[in-house]
Design an enzyme around this catalytic site. Sequence first.
Site, mmCIF file in Angstrom:
data_model
loop_
_atom_site.group_PDB
_atom_site.id
_atom_site.type_symbol
_atom_site.label_atom_id
_atom_site.label_comp_id
_atom_site.label_asym_id
_atom_site.label_seq_id
_atom_site.Cartn_x
_atom_site.Cartn_y
_atom_site.Cartn_z
ATOM 1 N NE ARG A 7 -3.375 2.451 2.711
ATOM 2 C CZ ARG A 7 -3.912 2.912 3.826
ATOM 3 N NH1 ARG A 7 -3.687 2.294 4.973
ATOM 4 N NH2 ARG A 7 -4.664 3.985 3.801
ATOM 5 C CG HIS A 8 -0.801 4.974 -0.898
ATOM 6 N ND1 HIS A 8 -0.929 5.807 0.193
ATOM 7 C CD2 HIS A 8 -2.047 4.593 -1.249
ATOM 8 C CE1 HIS A 8 -2.211 5.938 0.489
ATOM 9 N NE2 HIS A 8 -2.914 5.212 -0.374
ATOM 10 N NE ARG A 60 -4.226 7.370 -2.544
ATOM 11 C CZ ARG A 60 -5.303 7.662 -3.263
ATOM 12 N NH1 ARG A 60 -5.321 8.746 -4.029
ATOM 13 N NH2 ARG A 60 -6.365 6.873 -3.228
ATOM 14 C CD GLU A 86 -8.633 2.656 -2.175
ATOM 15 O OE1 GLU A 86 -9.033 1.571 -2.666
ATOM 16 O OE2 GLU A 86 -8.119 2.728 -1.044
#
Length: 195
Positions: A7-8, A60, A86
């Site tokens: 995940r970022h 991101r 997302e």
Amino acid sequence: MSIYLIRHGQTEFNAAQRWQGQVDSPLTELGRAQALRMGQKLAELTRKDQLHVFCSPLGRARQTCEIVVRELGMIDGVTLDPGLMEISMGAWDGMTDYEIDHEYPGARDGHDRYEWFFHAPGGETFDRMRSRIAHSLEGIRRRQARDALIICHGITSRLLRGVYADMPKDQALRLDVPQDAFFRLNEGAIERIDC
């Protein structure tokens, strides 16, 4: 084939408790440090010549990707995949809980904390999001002889692991989504790797 799932790092919206959806905000200093540590840990576990990176095109995730691949010493081998974006929360993208409840009173009533975002006006449903993630995962598995690194988002990570392990919806939606750890998916197993 192993899949590493990241995940970022923390963003300005994360720090402000603002839901991002498909709008964007840059990584914070902490987020950049998280990405750096994940890249360093991945460099210990993988070989850059046996790894291909698949990344959400949202800023991101791309910013996290740039830091991670620099730590891996890679100069190519990154594919931007819109299927890894997302959830679109439609009208609620970029809003805080307070703003949602103020502007859309009662709209989240009856939905638990792991599911309400699939009911946003103009947003993406669970089935639609799960389908696009399953399609991306299938494409990654079909194309890759090498290990894969996927850099994406919180809800995307939950659904991707759910698809990978054929989990029921309720179980997948409750999976943790750390920004200081990542997951190795291999032979049906999912292992958390802390950084």
